[in-house]
Design a protein around this motif. Sequence first.
Motif, PDB file in Angstrom:
ATOM      1  N   PHE A 163      35.525  42.461  55.593  1.00 33.52           N
ATOM      2  CA  PHE A 163      35.640  43.153  54.302  1.00 33.52           C
ATOM      3  C   PHE A 163      35.289  44.639  54.432  1.00 33.52           C
ATOM      4  O   PHE A 163      35.915  45.492  53.820  1.00 33.52           O
ATOM      5  CB  PHE A 163      34.737  42.522  53.250  1.00 33.52           C
ATOM      6  CG  PHE A 163      35.097  41.121  52.855  1.00 33.52           C
ATOM      7  CD1 PHE A 163      36.356  40.573  53.095  1.00 33.52           C
ATOM      8  CD2 PHE A 163      34.158  40.317  52.230  1.00 33.52           C
ATOM      9  CE1 PHE A 163      36.670  39.274  52.727  1.00 33.52           C
ATOM     10  CE2 PHE A 163      34.463  39.020  51.843  1.00 33.52           C
ATOM     11  CZ  PHE A 163      35.712  38.496  52.095  1.00 33.52           C
ATOM     12  N   GLY A 198      47.425  44.376  49.503  1.00 31.48           N
ATOM     13  CA  GLY A 198      46.706  43.214  49.990  1.00 31.48           C
ATOM     14  C   GLY A 198      45.306  43.166  49.413  1.00 31.48           C
ATOM     15  O   GLY A 198      44.938  43.940  48.528  1.00 31.48           O
ATOM     16  N   TRP A 199      44.521  42.229  49.938  1.00 40.47           N
ATOM     17  CA  TRP A 199      43.172  41.998  49.406  1.00 40.47           C
ATOM     18  C   TRP A 199      42.156  42.984  49.951  1.00 40.47           C
ATOM     19  O   TRP A 199      42.144  43.275  51.143  1.00 40.47           O
ATOM     20  CB  TRP A 199      42.709  40.577  49.735  1.00 40.47           C
ATOM     21  CG  TRP A 199      43.318  39.546  48.852  1.00 40.47           C
ATOM     22  CD1 TRP A 199      44.359  38.719  49.166  1.00 40.47           C
ATOM     23  CD2 TRP A 199      42.949  39.230  47.512  1.00 40.47           C
ATOM     24  NE1 TRP A 199      44.651  37.912  48.090  1.00 40.47           N
ATOM     25  CE2 TRP A 199      43.796  38.206  47.064  1.00 40.47           C
ATOM     26  CE3 TRP A 199      41.970  39.717  46.637  1.00 40.47           C
ATOM     27  CZ2 TRP A 199      43.714  37.648  45.791  1.00 40.47           C
ATOM     28  CZ3 TRP A 199      41.882  39.169  45.369  1.00 40.47           C
ATOM     29  CH2 TRP A 199      42.743  38.152  44.956  1.00 40.47           C
ATOM     30  N   GLN A 240      37.835  43.475  49.284  1.00 39.00           N
ATOM     31  CA  GLN A 240      36.667  42.888  48.624  1.00 39.00           C
ATOM     32  C   GLN A 240      35.608  43.972  48.414  1.00 39.00           C
ATOM     33  O   GLN A 240      35.130  44.565  49.379  1.00 39.00           O
ATOM     34  CB  GLN A 240      36.109  41.753  49.497  1.00 39.00           C
ATOM     35  CG  GLN A 240      35.420  40.674  48.729  1.00 39.00           C
ATOM     36  CD  GLN A 240      36.401  39.736  48.035  1.00 39.00           C
ATOM     37  OE1 GLN A 240      37.597  39.737  48.301  1.00 39.00           O
ATOM     38  NE2 GLN A 240      35.895  38.929  47.131  1.00 39.00           N
ATOM     39  N   GLY A 292      37.163  40.747  44.258  1.00 38.71           N
ATOM     40  CA  GLY A 292      38.351  40.838  45.091  1.00 38.71           C
ATOM     41  C   GLY A 292      39.462  41.541  44.332  1.00 38.71           C
ATOM     42  O   GLY A 292      39.675  41.283  43.143  1.00 38.71           O
ATOM     43  N   LEU A 293      40.151  42.432  45.026  1.00 32.27           N
ATOM     44  CA  LEU A 293      41.280  43.171  44.458  1.00 32.27           C
ATOM     45  C   LEU A 293      42.477  42.934  45.361  1.00 32.27           C
ATOM     46  O   LEU A 293      42.425  43.251  46.548  1.00 32.27           O
ATOM     47  CB  LEU A 293      40.962  44.668  44.399  1.00 32.27           C
ATOM     48  CG  LEU A 293      42.125  45.580  44.014  1.00 32.27           C
ATOM     49  CD1 LEU A 293      42.426  45.440  42.532  1.00 32.27           C
ATOM     50  CD2 LEU A 293      41.813  47.026  44.359  1.00 32.27           C
ATOM     51  N   ASN A 294      43.532  42.354  44.801  1.00 31.32           N
ATOM     52  CA  ASN A 294      44.765  42.134  45.553  1.00 31.32           C
ATOM     53  C   ASN A 294      45.802  43.122  45.040  1.00 31.32           C
ATOM     54  O   ASN A 294      46.413  42.902  43.992  1.00 31.32           O
ATOM     55  CB  ASN A 294      45.249  40.694  45.391  1.00 31.32           C
ATOM     56  CG  ASN A 294      46.431  40.381  46.273  1.00 31.32           C
ATOM     57  OD1 ASN A 294      46.774  41.129  47.174  1.00 31.32           O
ATOM     58  ND2 ASN A 294      47.059  39.257  46.009  1.00 31.32           N
ATOM     59  N   ALA A 321      47.852  44.907  40.307  1.00 29.04           N
ATOM     60  CA  ALA A 321      46.881  44.198  41.136  1.00 29.04           C
ATOM     61  C   ALA A 321      46.397  42.956  40.424  1.00 29.04           C
ATOM     62  O   ALA A 321      46.541  42.809  39.209  1.00 29.04           O
ATOM     63  CB  ALA A 321      45.697  45.112  41.450  1.00 29.04           C
ATOM     64  N   GLU A 322      45.796  42.087  41.207  1.00 33.93           N
ATOM     65  CA  GLU A 322      45.117  40.894  40.708  1.00 33.93           C
ATOM     66  C   GLU A 322      43.651  41.027  41.092  1.00 33.93           C
ATOM     67  O   GLU A 322      43.327  41.560  42.153  1.00 33.93           O
ATOM     68  CB  GLU A 322      45.722  39.652  41.371  1.00 33.93           C
ATOM     69  CG  GLU A 322      45.039  38.364  41.008  1.00 33.93           C
ATOM     70  CD  GLU A 322      45.599  37.177  41.787  1.00 33.93           C
ATOM     71  OE1 GLU A 322      45.084  36.066  41.554  1.00 33.93           O
ATOM     72  OE2 GLU A 322      46.511  37.350  42.615  1.00 33.93           O
ATOM     73  N   ILE A 323      42.765  40.553  40.226  1.00 30.45           N
ATOM     74  CA  ILE A 323      41.335  40.587  40.541  1.00 30.45           C
ATOM     75  C   ILE A 323      40.724  39.194  40.441  1.00 30.45           C
ATOM     76  O   ILE A 323      41.240  38.315  39.766  1.00 30.45           O
ATOM     77  CB  ILE A 323      40.547  41.550  39.624  1.00 30.45           C
ATOM     78  CG1 ILE A 323      40.646  41.109  38.153  1.00 30.45           C
ATOM     79  CG2 ILE A 323      40.992  42.987  39.825  1.00 30.45           C
ATOM     80  CD1 ILE A 323      39.644  41.783  37.245  1.00 30.45           C
TER      81      ILE A 323
END
Length: 174
Positions: A52, A61-62, A64, A78-80, A88-90
């Motif tokens: 990380f 991508g991910w 952390q 986590g951030l994608n 993004a997704e969290i």
Amino acid sequence: MFVTTERLTLRRFRPEDAAAFSAYRSVPEVARYQSWDAPFSLEKATAAARRFGEGDPLAAGWFQYAIDLDGELIGDIGLNLHENLMQAEIGFTLAPAYQGKGYATEAVRGLLNHLFVERNLHRVSAECDARNLASAALLRRLGFRDEGLRLSNTWFKGEWTDDLFFGLLRSDWT
């Protein structure tokens, strides 16, 4: 690149985070809705903290983030980041001793502000197990919209689970 809030700092993971990381990820209630199983060994935590710490928060991508309170690791986000670098997704995790004190809300709010205001992202999404009432409440508190419920959508840890989906647009944040 990293985020400071009133009480917290979102920063890179460091090798010395491994023990605290292993400890909170080893709590069965913390791991219940997450992708790992408890216990989460110190060996795994050490390798993950190293990996990380080498990540790039600006790359797709991910990545952390470590949630730091007065120099102590209390959780992670986590951030994608999507390949288009505009959405993004969290996902987030907090050590039990720090839950219920507003730290998770503060950390996620700080990251969202960074993503929408400083990095100009268009959209941030999140999903969670429908039984994870605390995470769903946090997302709603921060303005995420309920975007759907998929019944028996995911085979997870030996059972079918219902998934909640959430989204937040920059235009709704600012």
